[in-house]
Design a protein around this motif. Structure first.
Motif, PDB file in Angstrom:
ATOM      1  N   GLN A 265       0.824  -1.203   0.000  1.00  0.00           N
ATOM      2  CA  GLN A 265       0.000   0.000   0.000  1.00  0.00           C
ATOM      3  C   GLN A 265       0.863   1.261   0.000  1.00  0.00           C
ATOM      4  OE1 GLN A 265      -3.733   0.014   0.683  1.00  0.00           O
ATOM      5  NE2 GLN A 265      -3.370  -2.018  -0.166  1.00  0.00           N
ATOM      6  N   VAL A 266       0.318   2.322  -0.585  1.00  0.00           N
ATOM      7  CA  VAL A 266       0.945   3.645  -0.508  1.00  0.00           C
ATOM      8  C   VAL A 266       0.016   4.587   0.247  1.00  0.00           C
ATOM      9  CG1 VAL A 266       1.738   5.669  -1.797  1.00  0.00           C
ATOM     10  CG2 VAL A 266       2.256   3.388  -2.650  1.00  0.00           C
ATOM     11  N   LEU A 267       0.584   5.317   1.181  1.00  0.00           N
ATOM     12  CA  LEU A 267      -0.169   6.320   1.928  1.00  0.00           C
ATOM     13  C   LEU A 267       0.262   7.705   1.450  1.00  0.00           C
ATOM     14  CD1 LEU A 267      -0.704   6.426   5.785  1.00  0.00           C
ATOM     15  CD2 LEU A 267      -0.055   8.455   4.518  1.00  0.00           C
ATOM     16  N   ILE A 268      -0.713   8.493   1.019  1.00  0.00           N
ATOM     17  CA  ILE A 268      -0.442   9.874   0.584  1.00  0.00           C
ATOM     18  C   ILE A 268      -1.148  10.825   1.536  1.00  0.00           C
ATOM     19  CG2 ILE A 268      -0.775  11.558  -1.267  1.00  0.00           C
ATOM     20  CD1 ILE A 268      -0.482   9.264  -3.265  1.00  0.00           C
ATOM     21  N   HIS A 269      -0.390  11.759   2.067  1.00  0.00           N
ATOM     22  CA  HIS A 269      -0.917  12.729   3.026  1.00  0.00           C
ATOM     23  C   HIS A 269      -1.659  13.824   2.266  1.00  0.00           C
ATOM     24  CE1 HIS A 269      -0.896  15.051   6.783  1.00  0.00           C
ATOM     25  NE2 HIS A 269      -0.311  14.016   7.370  1.00  0.00           N
ATOM     26  N   GLY A 270      -2.891  14.111   2.706  1.00  0.00           N
ATOM     27  CA  GLY A 270      -3.714  15.084   1.982  1.00  0.00           C
ATOM     28  C   GLY A 270      -3.271  16.518   2.096  1.00  0.00           C
ATOM     29  N   GLY A 271      -2.459  16.838   3.102  1.00  0.00           N
ATOM     30  CA  GLY A 271      -2.006  18.219   3.257  1.00  0.00           C
ATOM     31  C   GLY A 271      -1.172  18.406   4.501  1.00  0.00           C
ATOM     32  N   TYR A 272      -0.353  19.445   4.483  1.00  0.00           N
ATOM     33  CA  TYR A 272       0.458  19.797   5.645  1.00  0.00           C
ATOM     34  C   TYR A 272       0.336  21.281   5.994  1.00  0.00           C
ATOM     35  CZ  TYR A 272       2.902  15.340   4.862  1.00  0.00           C
ATOM     36  OH  TYR A 272       3.206  14.010   4.696  1.00  0.00           O
ATOM     37  N   SER A 273       0.195  22.133   4.983  1.00  0.00           N
ATOM     38  CA  SER A 273       0.321  23.573   5.179  1.00  0.00           C
ATOM     39  C   SER A 273      -0.873  24.191   5.899  1.00  0.00           C
ATOM     40  CB  SER A 273       0.496  24.278   3.830  1.00  0.00           C
ATOM     41  OG  SER A 273       1.708  23.912   3.237  1.00  0.00           O
ATOM     42  N   ASP A 274      -0.625  25.333   6.527  1.00  0.00           N
ATOM     43  CA  ASP A 274      -1.707  26.061   7.174  1.00  0.00           C
ATOM     44  C   ASP A 274      -2.529  26.811   6.117  1.00  0.00           C
ATOM     45  OD1 ASP A 274      -0.218  28.332   6.464  1.00  0.00           O
ATOM     46  OD2 ASP A 274       0.593  28.609   8.470  1.00  0.00           O
ATOM     47  N   ASN A 275      -3.572  27.458   6.565  1.00  0.00           N
ATOM     48  CA  ASN A 275      -4.508  28.135   5.674  1.00  0.00           C
ATOM     49  C   ASN A 275      -3.814  29.173   4.796  1.00  0.00           C
ATOM     50  OD1 ASN A 275      -7.483  28.690   5.005  1.00  0.00           O
ATOM     51  ND2 ASN A 275      -6.748  30.720   5.566  1.00  0.00           N
ATOM     52  N   ASP A 276      -2.912  29.952   5.397  1.00  0.00           N
ATOM     53  CA  ASP A 276      -2.244  31.038   4.656  1.00  0.00           C
ATOM     54  C   ASP A 276      -1.423  30.498   3.493  1.00  0.00           C
ATOM     55  OD1 ASP A 276      -3.344  32.894   6.350  1.00  0.00           O
ATOM     56  OD2 ASP A 276      -1.547  33.155   7.575  1.00  0.00           O
ATOM     57  N   ALA A 277      -0.741  29.359   3.712  1.00  0.00           N
ATOM     58  CA  ALA A 277       0.095  28.795   2.656  1.00  0.00           C
ATOM     59  C   ALA A 277      -0.752  28.322   1.483  1.00  0.00           C
ATOM     60  CB  ALA A 277       0.919  27.640   3.209  1.00  0.00           C
ATOM     61  N   VAL A 278      -1.905  27.712   1.783  1.00  0.00           N
ATOM     62  CA  VAL A 278      -2.798  27.241   0.718  1.00  0.00           C
ATOM     63  C   VAL A 278      -3.372  28.432  -0.051  1.00  0.00           C
ATOM     64  CG1 VAL A 278      -4.903  25.951   0.195  1.00  0.00           C
ATOM     65  CG2 VAL A 278      -3.374  25.143   2.001  1.00  0.00           C
ATOM     66  N   VAL A 279      -3.764  29.473   0.683  1.00  0.00           N
ATOM     67  CA  VAL A 279      -4.305  30.681   0.047  1.00  0.00           C
ATOM     68  C   VAL A 279      -3.243  31.354  -0.814  1.00  0.00           C
ATOM     69  CG1 VAL A 279      -5.200  33.000   0.479  1.00  0.00           C
ATOM     70  CG2 VAL A 279      -6.081  31.067   1.805  1.00  0.00           C
ATOM     71  N   ASN A 280      -2.013  31.409  -0.317  1.00  0.00           N
ATOM     72  CA  ASN A 280      -0.925  32.013  -1.088  1.00  0.00           C
ATOM     73  C   ASN A 280      -0.658  31.240  -2.376  1.00  0.00           C
ATOM     74  OD1 ASN A 280      -0.484  34.060   0.761  1.00  0.00           O
ATOM     75  ND2 ASN A 280       1.117  32.960   1.872  1.00  0.00           N
ATOM     76  N   ALA A 281      -0.846  29.917  -2.324  1.00  0.00           N
ATOM     77  CA  ALA A 281      -0.581  29.088  -3.505  1.00  0.00           C
ATOM     78  C   ALA A 281      -1.692  29.180  -4.538  1.00  0.00           C
ATOM     79  CB  ALA A 281      -0.380  27.631  -3.078  1.00  0.00           C
ATOM     80  N   PHE A 282      -2.952  29.261  -4.065  1.00  0.00           N
ATOM     81  CA  PHE A 282      -4.079  29.135  -4.992  1.00  0.00           C
ATOM     82  C   PHE A 282      -5.105  30.268  -4.929  1.00  0.00           C
ATOM     83  CE2 PHE A 282      -2.544  24.816  -4.191  1.00  0.00           C
ATOM     84  CZ  PHE A 282      -2.253  24.430  -5.490  1.00  0.00           C
ATOM     85  N   GLY A 283      -4.915  31.229  -4.055  1.00  0.00           N
ATOM     86  CA  GLY A 283      -5.821  32.375  -3.989  1.00  0.00           C
ATOM     87  C   GLY A 283      -6.876  32.264  -2.910  1.00  0.00           C
TER      88      GLY A 283
END
Length: 274
Positions: free
Chosen positions: A105-123
């Motif tokens: 099996q492979v486990l992929i983590h859905g996310g690590y960053s806080d809200n600001d980092a996600v907003v900075n990446a995608f708006g």
């Protein structure tokens, strides 16, 4: 559910052998970016075969958590961080291919960053979440029953959040539920944690059993935090596997993981007696 003795290690022979002497039924490999090189992938494959040769049937490969000193994010912007995006996708593709070949099996983590980092990446967070789900759809299509997705304390992919839970249920993902992450997202509320674990149990194929005070990422030995394990264990999927993902004082000594298993096993035995 009586818990499995599930242990986690890097791909080093020393760590692997230390875990194997305790005869775990589940083994999870923690990988890093060095394992994603050509030689690293060959070594990883050899280590998987080695663990399988000892009789361990349930093996999980954890997608690297970091790349170039920052988190290896599913929600990485291909435009703003092309190297990070290339590594994230190529490493996931390579691990899924290996997992299919070796039946693990492979486990992929859905996310690590806080809200600001996600907003900075995608708006905005909504756009970032859509990118994550689109990519998880791709991984699911590619890996089928060889891939699973773990929850985060990041608002980008956090179980305990009704919107995220509805999405993962609608997409029929195979899930890894990290108990401590859910507990932290829910600010230490055991009632809400039990509800979340129970809701997602039908799709959960693997658990990270980890205790927490419910305030921040602390990765505590079971019994050292505030998770109500007696209640949680009544609602987990009894067919799922598990490991104990505990912070270790010494990475070559799994004693905190094994102590967690002893704690949970005794708790469950006492529950049956009573």
């Amino acid at each position: 559910m009586m818990p499995n003795l599930g242990l986690k290690a890097s791909t080093s022979l020393e760590q692997t052998n230390e875990r194997l002497q305790y005869h775990p039924s589940v083994f999870e490999f923690y990988t890093d970016e060095h394992d994603m090189t050509k030689n690293g992938l060959v070594h990883l494959a050899e280590m998987i075969k080695y663990v399988q040769s000892t009789g361990v049937r349930h093996i999980v490969i954890h997608h690297p958590m970091a790349y170039d000193h920052h988190h290896n994010e599913v929600a990485v912007s291909a435009l703003k961080d092309p190297d990070g995006y290339k590594f994230m996708m190529a490493s996931a593709d390579a691990l899924i291919e290996l997992a299919i070949k070796l039946n693990v099996q492979v486990l992929i983590h859905g996310g690590y960053s806080d809200n600001d980092a996600v907003v900075n990446a995608f708006g905005d967070l909504k756009t970032g979440r859509k990118v994550i789900f689109d990519r998880l759809d791709y991984f699911q299509q590619l890996g089928g029953n060889h891939v699973m997705f773990e929850n985060s304390i990041s608002p980008a992919f956090d179980y305990g959040d009704d919107e995220i839970e509805k999405e993962v249920m609608a997409h029929h993902y195979r899930l890894c539920y990290d108990i401590s992450h859910g507990f932290i997202v829910l600010h230490g509320d055991n009632d809400k944690l039990v509800k979340s674990v129970e809701r997602l149990a039908p799709q959960t194929v693997h658990y990270h059993f980890v205790d927490s005070m419910g305030e921040h990422h602390d990765s505590l030995q079971l019994g050292k935090g505030k998770v109500d394990w007696q209640r949680v264990m009544k609602v987990v999927n009894p067919k799922a596997t598990n490991i104990y993902e505990i912070d270790l004082a010494d990475q070559n000594d799994s004693r905190e993981m094994r102590a967690s298993h002893d704690y949970l096993t005794k708790l469950m035995a006492a529950e049956k007696i009573s």
